[in-house]
Design an enzyme around this catalytic site. Structure first.
Site, PDB file in Angstrom:
ATOM      1  N   HIS A  99      -8.929  39.038 -58.123  1.00 39.01           N
ATOM      2  CA  HIS A  99      -9.256  38.609 -59.473  1.00 39.01           C
ATOM      3  C   HIS A  99     -10.772  38.633 -59.701  1.00 39.01           C
ATOM      4  O   HIS A  99     -11.224  38.759 -60.834  1.00 39.01           O
ATOM      5  CB  HIS A  99      -8.749  37.178 -59.729  1.00 39.01           C
ATOM      6  CG  HIS A  99      -7.257  37.055 -59.719  1.00 39.01           C
ATOM      7  ND1 HIS A  99      -6.546  36.894 -58.560  1.00 39.01           N
ATOM      8  CD2 HIS A  99      -6.359  37.054 -60.731  1.00 39.01           C
ATOM      9  CE1 HIS A  99      -5.262  36.806 -58.858  1.00 39.01           C
ATOM     10  NE2 HIS A  99      -5.119  36.905 -60.155  1.00 39.01           N
ATOM     11  N   ASP A 132      -0.824  45.586 -61.211  1.00 39.39           N
ATOM     12  CA  ASP A 132      -1.357  44.246 -61.370  1.00 39.39           C
ATOM     13  C   ASP A 132      -2.243  44.271 -62.622  1.00 39.39           C
ATOM     14  O   ASP A 132      -2.526  45.332 -63.191  1.00 39.39           O
ATOM     15  CB  ASP A 132      -2.135  43.818 -60.126  1.00 39.39           C
ATOM     16  CG  ASP A 132      -2.129  42.309 -59.915  1.00 39.39           C
ATOM     17  OD1 ASP A 132      -1.830  41.577 -60.872  1.00 39.39           O
ATOM     18  OD2 ASP A 132      -2.417  41.868 -58.784  1.00 39.39           O
TER      19      ASP A 132
END
Length: 348
Positions: A181, A252
């Protein structure tokens, strides 16, 4: 026409007019929900119904609802245990661990299906190597065959509740310290090492058990310079070829730092689709999502559309109140509540 190949997110607890327009775009295929989209089971049911009503056949509605730190809907839903709690039981009693894993998969899926959500991005198939903070107790275990056994039971429960499973994060995110992230992690292990360890759960479940797979935003430098989610080698030669996986591949989130080096949002989406993803997720960036939709308005992949239709949920959408009247719900809720207590949420 089946669903498009872009999954979007929403700002709040109901659809805005702009969001309604984006849902009608031919390349929109689904919506992923977050905690900000949840107020109560009744509000969630109404929101999901509104999303489903936007298109026919209806758009897919998904969520990250693993349990433990990653459970988007809390009040009104059972507090689910982290996967590692099931692994700890498995170490003491393998049969009991598998039973609890099946109950957890069923309970998670049954509660989501009761309010209309089609599927959760679960289970996590990463190994807990003791390195990754972002994975940590989201993993069932450090041993691949234990992960495979627990995940198989968990998926069996999901199927009983009418939900398809998505294993993540292929070929394994547990071997790096960095959080994708926040940065692009680098895994320097050899292909042989990864095949002998992290890939084993995916291999054990690839033959018709998993309906979907989500690859990691991780660069495995000894194998391919491209991160797995943008790699023809990982998705084509290994996942499709060596493992024989025939299900859907979901990228993702393309807004994560692990995807930034590819370029702007259309470049990221294009690279993921070209590598073999069937659906790309664009979250927390409405302008980026709009750019992807416009860029790929004419794009069509009939095979991907067929794969994605498997993710429409099946079974009852009768509400949580009616579900709680079932003996199976009461038994699973009682067995799992203690394991799911006192686990803070992490927005990952």
């Amino acid at each position: 026409m089946g669903p498009g190949q872009v999954m979007l997110d929403l700002v709040g607890i109901e659809l805005s007019e702009m969001e309604r327009e984006m849902l009608c775009h031919p390349q929109t295929g689904g919506v992923i929900l977050f905690s900000r989209n949840y107020e109560s089971p009744e509000q969630l049911s109404a929101l999901v119904a509104a999303i489903h009503a936007a298109r026919d056949p209806h758009l897919l509605v998904a969520v990250d609802h693993e349990g433990g730190r990653v459970q988007r809907f809390r009040d009104g839903f059972t507090r689910l245990p982290p996967a590692a709690a099931l692994g700890a039981v498995y170490d003491q009693d393998a049969a009991q661990g598998r039973t609890l894993a099946e109950q957890a998969g069923w309970l998670m899926a049954a509660e989501l299906r009761a309010v209309g959500v089609d599927f959760s991005f679960a289970p996590v198939l990463d190994l807990n190597h003791g390195l990754s903070g972002v994975i940590g107790d989201r993993a069932f275990h450090h041993e691949p065959h234990a992960v495979g056994a627990l995940a198989q039971a968990y998926i069996r429960g999901m199927r009983d509740a009418g939900m398809a499973a998505v294993g993540k994060h292929f070929p394994g995110h547990g071997g790096v310290r960095e959080d994708s992230h926040l940065t692009l992690p680098r895994d320097d292990r050899t292909l042989e090492r990864i095949l002998d360890t992290d890939i084993l759960p995916f291999e054990l479940l690839s033959d018709g058990v998993l309906a979907g797979v989500m690859p990691a935003h991780v660069r495995y430098t000894q194998v391919d310079e491209m991160p797995a989610g943008f790699s023809r080698y990982w998705l084509g030669e290994i996942l499709r070829g060596r493992l024989g996986f025939q299900g859907a591949i979901f990228s993702d989130d393309l807004s994560m730092a692990g995807a930034e080096f590819i370029g702007d949002y259309p470049a990221r989406a294009g690279a993921a689709l070209e590598a073999g993803c069937d659906m790309v997720l664009v979250c927390n960036h409405p302008e980026g999502a709009a750019a992807v939709l416009d860029t790929f308005a004419a794009h069509d992949d009939p095979v991907a559309r067929v794969r994605l239709t498997r993710f429409h949920g099946h079974g009852s959408v009768a509400g949580l109140g009616r579900l709680r009247q079932q003996a199976r719900w009461r038994e699973a809720h009682r067995a799992l509540t203690v394991l799911g207590e006192a686990e803070p949420e992490l927005n990952v």
